[in-house]
Design an enzyme around this catalytic site. Structure first.
Site, PDB file in Angstrom:
ATOM      1  N   ARG A 114      19.673 -35.886  34.298  1.00 57.69           N
ATOM      2  CA  ARG A 114      18.668 -35.832  35.355  1.00 57.69           C
ATOM      3  C   ARG A 114      18.877 -36.989  36.347  1.00 57.69           C
ATOM      4  O   ARG A 114      18.811 -38.163  35.967  1.00 57.69           O
ATOM      5  CB  ARG A 114      17.279 -35.927  34.725  1.00 57.69           C
ATOM      6  CG  ARG A 114      16.154 -36.139  35.689  1.00 57.69           C
ATOM      7  CD  ARG A 114      15.758 -34.862  36.377  1.00 57.69           C
ATOM      8  NE  ARG A 114      14.534 -35.022  37.141  1.00 57.69           N
ATOM      9  CZ  ARG A 114      14.122 -34.153  38.052  1.00 57.69           C
ATOM     10  NH1 ARG A 114      14.837 -33.071  38.311  1.00 57.69           N
ATOM     11  NH2 ARG A 114      13.004 -34.346  38.704  1.00 57.69           N
ATOM     12  N   GLU A 131     -10.110 -27.680   0.105  1.00 55.31           N
ATOM     13  CA  GLU A 131     -11.173 -26.690   0.355  1.00 55.31           C
ATOM     14  C   GLU A 131     -11.868 -27.051   1.661  1.00 55.31           C
ATOM     15  O   GLU A 131     -11.710 -28.179   2.152  1.00 55.31           O
ATOM     16  CB  GLU A 131     -12.195 -26.710  -0.793  1.00 55.31           C
ATOM     17  CG  GLU A 131     -11.572 -26.308  -2.118  1.00 55.31           C
ATOM     18  CD  GLU A 131     -12.556 -26.338  -3.276  1.00 55.31           C
ATOM     19  OE1 GLU A 131     -13.767 -26.555  -3.041  1.00 55.31           O
ATOM     20  OE2 GLU A 131     -12.108 -26.127  -4.413  1.00 55.31           O
ATOM     21  N   ALA A 138     -13.701 -30.074   0.953  1.00 58.22           N
ATOM     22  CA  ALA A 138     -12.998 -31.075   0.138  1.00 58.22           C
ATOM     23  C   ALA A 138     -11.575 -31.229   0.653  1.00 58.22           C
ATOM     24  O   ALA A 138     -10.647 -30.563   0.198  1.00 58.22           O
ATOM     25  CB  ALA A 138     -12.988 -30.656  -1.336  1.00 58.22           C
ATOM     26  N   GLY A 151       9.396 -35.390  31.857  1.00 53.67           N
ATOM     27  CA  GLY A 151       8.427 -35.208  32.947  1.00 53.67           C
ATOM     28  C   GLY A 151       7.837 -33.808  32.938  1.00 53.67           C
ATOM     29  O   GLY A 151       7.531 -33.258  31.875  1.00 53.67           O
ATOM     30  N   GLU A 169      -1.106 -33.204   4.015  1.00 57.96           N
ATOM     31  CA  GLU A 169      -0.648 -33.991   2.847  1.00 57.96           C
ATOM     32  C   GLU A 169      -1.404 -35.315   2.734  1.00 57.96           C
ATOM     33  O   GLU A 169      -0.876 -36.319   2.265  1.00 57.96           O
ATOM     34  CB  GLU A 169       0.862 -34.253   2.920  1.00 57.96           C
ATOM     35  CG  GLU A 169       1.677 -32.996   2.855  1.00 57.96           C
ATOM     36  CD  GLU A 169       2.362 -32.801   1.525  1.00 57.96           C
ATOM     37  OE1 GLU A 169       2.731 -31.656   1.233  1.00 57.96           O
ATOM     38  OE2 GLU A 169       2.518 -33.754   0.760  1.00 57.96           O
ATOM     39  N   ARG A 181       5.212 -36.793  -0.447  1.00 57.63           N
ATOM     40  CA  ARG A 181       4.978 -37.484   0.831  1.00 57.63           C
ATOM     41  C   ARG A 181       6.249 -38.086   1.430  1.00 57.63           C
ATOM     42  O   ARG A 181       6.378 -38.161   2.643  1.00 57.63           O
ATOM     43  CB  ARG A 181       3.862 -38.527   0.665  1.00 57.63           C
ATOM     44  CG  ARG A 181       2.489 -37.875   0.628  1.00 57.63           C
ATOM     45  CD  ARG A 181       1.362 -38.824   0.290  1.00 57.63           C
ATOM     46  NE  ARG A 181       0.080 -38.093   0.264  1.00 57.63           N
ATOM     47  CZ  ARG A 181      -1.009 -38.511  -0.353  1.00 57.63           C
ATOM     48  NH1 ARG A 181      -1.006 -39.657  -1.007  1.00 57.63           N
ATOM     49  NH2 ARG A 181      -2.118 -37.791  -0.316  1.00 57.63           N
ATOM     50  N   ILE A 230      -4.111 -23.338   3.277  1.00 58.06           N
ATOM     51  CA  ILE A 230      -3.066 -23.267   2.258  1.00 58.06           C
ATOM     52  C   ILE A 230      -1.741 -22.799   2.883  1.00 58.06           C
ATOM     53  O   ILE A 230      -1.632 -21.668   3.375  1.00 58.06           O
ATOM     54  CB  ILE A 230      -3.478 -22.317   1.100  1.00 58.06           C
ATOM     55  CG1 ILE A 230      -4.792 -22.798   0.473  1.00 58.06           C
ATOM     56  CG2 ILE A 230      -2.357 -22.208   0.063  1.00 58.06           C
ATOM     57  CD1 ILE A 230      -4.781 -24.236  -0.029  1.00 58.06           C
ATOM     58  N   THR A 231      -0.762 -23.693   2.837  1.00 61.68           N
ATOM     59  CA  THR A 231       0.577 -23.358   3.325  1.00 61.68           C
ATOM     60  C   THR A 231       1.182 -22.294   2.409  1.00 61.68           C
ATOM     61  O   THR A 231       1.092 -22.411   1.187  1.00 61.68           O
ATOM     62  CB  THR A 231       1.469 -24.616   3.314  1.00 61.68           C
ATOM     63  OG1 THR A 231       0.883 -25.586   4.163  1.00 61.68           O
ATOM     64  CG2 THR A 231       2.889 -24.291   3.781  1.00 61.68           C
TER      65      THR A 231
HETATM   66  N1  CAA Z   1      -0.949 -41.327  -9.499  1.00 65.42           N
HETATM   67  C1  CAA Z   1      -1.590 -41.233 -10.695  1.00 65.42           C
HETATM   68  N2  CAA Z   1      -2.935 -41.387 -10.833  1.00 65.42           N
HETATM   69  C2  CAA Z   1      -3.643 -41.647  -9.711  1.00 65.42           C
HETATM   70  C3  CAA Z   1      -3.045 -41.738  -8.423  1.00 65.42           C
HETATM   71  C4  CAA Z   1      -1.626 -41.574  -8.348  1.00 65.42           C
HETATM   72  N3  CAA Z   1      -1.005 -41.654  -7.186  1.00 65.42           N
HETATM   73  N4  CAA Z   1      -4.007 -41.982  -7.509  1.00 65.42           N
HETATM   74  C5  CAA Z   1      -5.167 -42.052  -8.181  1.00 65.42           C
HETATM   75  N5  CAA Z   1      -4.933 -41.843  -9.503  1.00 65.42           N
HETATM   76  C6  CAA Z   1      -5.929 -41.874 -10.579  1.00 65.42           C
HETATM   77  C7  CAA Z   1      -6.668 -43.202 -10.593  1.00 65.42           C
HETATM   78  O1  CAA Z   1      -5.951 -44.149 -11.363  1.00 65.42           O
HETATM   79  C8  CAA Z   1      -7.987 -42.827 -11.233  1.00 65.42           C
HETATM   80  O2  CAA Z   1      -7.770 -42.750 -12.617  1.00 65.42           O
HETATM   81  P1  CAA Z   1      -8.949 -43.070 -13.709  1.00 65.42           P
HETATM   82  O3  CAA Z   1      -9.916 -41.927 -13.590  1.00 65.42           O
HETATM   83  O4  CAA Z   1      -8.237 -43.081 -15.005  1.00 65.42           O
HETATM   84  O5  CAA Z   1      -9.548 -44.376 -13.312  1.00 65.42           O
HETATM   85  C9  CAA Z   1      -8.244 -41.415 -10.718  1.00 65.42           C
HETATM   86  O6  CAA Z   1      -6.950 -40.888 -10.338  1.00 65.42           O
HETATM   87  C10 CAA Z   1      -9.173 -41.379  -9.518  1.00 65.42           C
HETATM   88  O7  CAA Z   1      -8.581 -42.178  -8.496  1.00 65.42           O
HETATM   89  P2  CAA Z   1      -9.411 -42.797  -7.296  1.00 65.42           P
HETATM   90  O8  CAA Z   1     -10.655 -43.426  -7.844  1.00 65.42           O
HETATM   91  O9  CAA Z   1      -8.473 -43.634  -6.495  1.00 65.42           O
HETATM   92  O10 CAA Z   1      -9.825 -41.513  -6.474  1.00 65.42           O
HETATM   93  P3  CAA Z   1     -10.640 -41.359  -5.118  1.00 65.42           P
HETATM   94  O11 CAA Z   1     -11.613 -40.275  -5.285  1.00 65.42           O
HETATM   95  O12 CAA Z   1     -11.088 -42.685  -4.630  1.00 65.42           O
HETATM   96  O13 CAA Z   1      -9.572 -40.705  -4.084  1.00 65.42           O
HETATM   97  C11 CAA Z   1      -7.728 -40.554  -2.563  1.00 65.42           C
HETATM   98  C12 CAA Z   1      -8.341 -41.173  -3.843  1.00 65.42           C
HETATM   99  C13 CAA Z   1      -6.490 -41.368  -2.330  1.00 65.42           C
HETATM  100  C14 CAA Z   1      -8.633 -40.656  -1.351  1.00 65.42           C
HETATM  101  C15 CAA Z   1      -7.368 -39.074  -2.844  1.00 65.42           C
HETATM  102  O14 CAA Z   1      -8.535 -38.271  -2.966  1.00 65.42           O
HETATM  103  C16 CAA Z   1      -6.450 -38.471  -1.819  1.00 65.42           C
HETATM  104  O15 CAA Z   1      -5.246 -38.710  -1.822  1.00 65.42           O
HETATM  105  N6  CAA Z   1      -7.006 -37.623  -0.903  1.00 65.42           N
HETATM  106  C17 CAA Z   1      -6.201 -36.896   0.026  1.00 65.42           C
HETATM  107  C18 CAA Z   1      -5.933 -35.519  -0.487  1.00 65.42           C
HETATM  108  C19 CAA Z   1      -4.720 -34.921   0.117  1.00 65.42           C
HETATM  109  O16 CAA Z   1      -3.704 -35.576   0.291  1.00 65.42           O
HETATM  110  N7  CAA Z   1      -4.794 -33.634   0.417  1.00 65.42           N
HETATM  111  C20 CAA Z   1      -3.662 -32.953   0.966  1.00 65.42           C
HETATM  112  C21 CAA Z   1      -3.613 -31.562   0.476  1.00 65.42           C
HETATM  113  S1  CAA Z   1      -2.009 -30.921   0.363  1.00 65.42           S
HETATM  114  C22 CAA Z   1      -1.511 -30.439   1.876  1.00 65.42           C
HETATM  115  O17 CAA Z   1      -2.035 -30.737   2.894  1.00 65.42           O
HETATM  116  C23 CAA Z   1      -0.240 -29.697   1.820  1.00 65.42           C
HETATM  117  C24 CAA Z   1      -0.047 -28.584   2.768  1.00 65.42           C
HETATM  118  O18 CAA Z   1      -0.459 -27.479   2.537  1.00 65.42           O
HETATM  119  C25 CAA Z   1       0.831 -28.795   3.896  1.00 65.42           C
END
Ligand code: CAA
Length: 379
Positions: free
Chosen positions: A268, A127, A130, A339, A363, A243, A157-158
């Site tokens: 070249r 968002e 976010a 170049g 991502e 990823r 959003i792709t």
């Molecule tokens: N697998 C399973 N569970 C996971 C996990 C994973 N890889 N990573 C975290 N969790 C779980 C944790 O274990 C935790 O569980 P509990 O509540 O049971 O303790 C919970 O999720 C919360 O985890 P964190 O406390 O680590 O979360 P955080 O708020 O600190 O955030 C972050 C972690 C890595 C920063 C994450 O928010 C993140 O990856 N952010 C990036 C978002 C992103 O990649 N956006 C891309 C959008 S898609 C896109 O761009 C595609 C496009 O259109 C091209």
């Protein structure tokens, strides 16, 4: 024992996609880029040759192939056009929450109609407020009888305007932060979905990037994925899967840039010999080749972990981060080798450089990937 040999089937499939990408995507990529079109004719043809839904399990109408195959295909498509790789990969990304957390009944209901045609899916997590902090989203979902009602706006959003199925993440318990949201499947055409204007991007202009708004969008309660409020985990597990393949698309862009730079350096002539005869250029090409190979191996390893049922959170973050960074470096150096010509649109390397940049951003930014890697290391 370590074996880097692909199976005969994997090689044959990779060769098919390479041939398709060379014939159908690379020649039209500059025009699509200029016109900022995602190329629905390419999507149709990719569907016809059977690769669009490669990751959908066979029982639901797909080819049931793994993450490693996804890496092979994405590298080839990425080498032809980074934006088209994003469009096609966006389909798998959008469907993955359903693969991970959908019930068998829901998969049977939603996947066969999707896989019957050149349909695309979209992953709606991000968002305006976010992005990296995915847990701070404002989109809400409330249960009313046997329906969920979704409200909010997703950004960047792709496949935003061209998807026929959206995976949407929304808060059910706003006080619970990233432990308070859920994942839903939302068919396009559901009343209340509004599509925003196409984003005018620097690169990957051949993918459709939009805002998608949900205004009192009602979906059957059975379209919610998983059991509890585990939308955040579903999103993270989806990104763990995607990823590695996204990294592979970046490897494809870098490989294409290396190929153009190598060819140009041999042709070249300056100071009486091809510039490939000068050590400064040789060292640049050698570094580019090293990084392309290293990136490919990181992707294959992260994919292998996934396909053999092992955790790959840290390794897929490494693959995505490293390949995004090397794609930026390799394409920038390809422009340098060419170049002044490299800076012109007459050669493809300036597009590669623009397309590569997004690999450090989407991502999950590469700063977020480093955070995920550090957490994996430090616990
Ligand atoms: N697998 C399973 N569970 C996971 C996990 C994973 N890889 N990573 C975290 N969790 C779980 C944790 O274990 C935790 O569980 P509990 O509540 O049971 O303790 C919970 O999720 C919360 O985890 P964190 O406390 O680590 O979360 P955080 O708020 O600190 O955030 C972050 C972690 C890595 C920063 C994450 O928010 C993140 O990856 N952010 C990036 C978002 C992103 O990649 N956006 C891309 C959008 S898609 C896109 O761009 C595609 C496009 O259109 C091209």
């Amino acid at each position: 024992m370590i074996d880097f040999t692909l199976t005969d089937e994997q090689e044959a499939l990779r060769d098919l996609v390479r041939e398709f990408a060379t014939r159908e995507i690379a020649p039209v990529a500059p025009k699509l880029d200029e016109e900022q079109r995602h190329g629905e004719e390419i999507v149709e043809k990719y569907f016809e040759i059977g690769f669009l839904h490669y990751a959908v399990p066979e029982e639901y109408g797909g080819a049931g192939l793994g993450t490693l195959e996804g890496c092979l295909f994405n590298e080839e498509v990425g080498a032809a056009c980074g934006g088209v790789a994003c469009t096609l990969g966006g389909n798998t990304l959008g469907l993955t929450p359903l693969f991970i957390a959908g019930s068998d009944e829901l998969k049977k209901e939603l996947l066969p109609p999707h896989t019957e045609g050149p349909n695309l899916a979209a992953f709606c997590l991000t968002e305006a407020g976010a992005g990296s902090d995915a847990g701070s989203m404002r989109t809400t979902a409330r249960l009313e009888g046997d329906e969920y009602v979704i409200n909010g706006t997703k950004g960047f959003i792709t496949n935003g305007s061209v998807a026929s199925l959206y995976s949407v993440f929304a808060m059910e318990d706003p006080d619970a932060g990233n432990r308070g949201f859920s994942a839903f499947m939302v068919p396009a055409g559901t009343p209340g979905i509004k599509i925003g204007k196409k984003e005018d991007k620097m690169g990957q202009r051949t993918s459709d990037t939009r805002e998608v708004s949900f205004e009192e969008v009602r979906i059957p309660a059975r379209y919610r994925l998983g059991e509890g409020l585990d939308g955040f985990k579903i999103a993270m597990m989806t990104l763990d899967e995607s990823r590695a393949t996204v990294g592979a698309a970046a490897v494809g862009i870098a490989r294409a840039a290396l190929e153009v730079a190598t060819k140009y350096a041999k042709e070249r002539v300056q100071f009486g010999k091809p510039i490939a005869g000068h050590q400064a250029i040789q060292f640049m090409l050698a570094d580019m080749a090293m990084k392309v190979n290293a990136g490919r191996h990181l992707c294959w390893h992260a994919a292998w972990l996934k396909d053999t049922g092992k955790g790959n959170t840290m390794e897929s973050a490494m693959a995505k981060c490293f390949c995004g960074d090397i794609a930026m470096e390799v394409t920038t150096n390809a422009v340098q080798v060419l170049g002044g010509y490299g800076y012109m649109k007459d050669y493809p390397v300036e597009k590669y450089m623009r397309d590569a940049k997004l690999h450090q951003i989407y991502e999950g930014t590469n700063e977020i990937q480093r955070l995920v890697i550090a957490r994996g290391l430090l616990g």
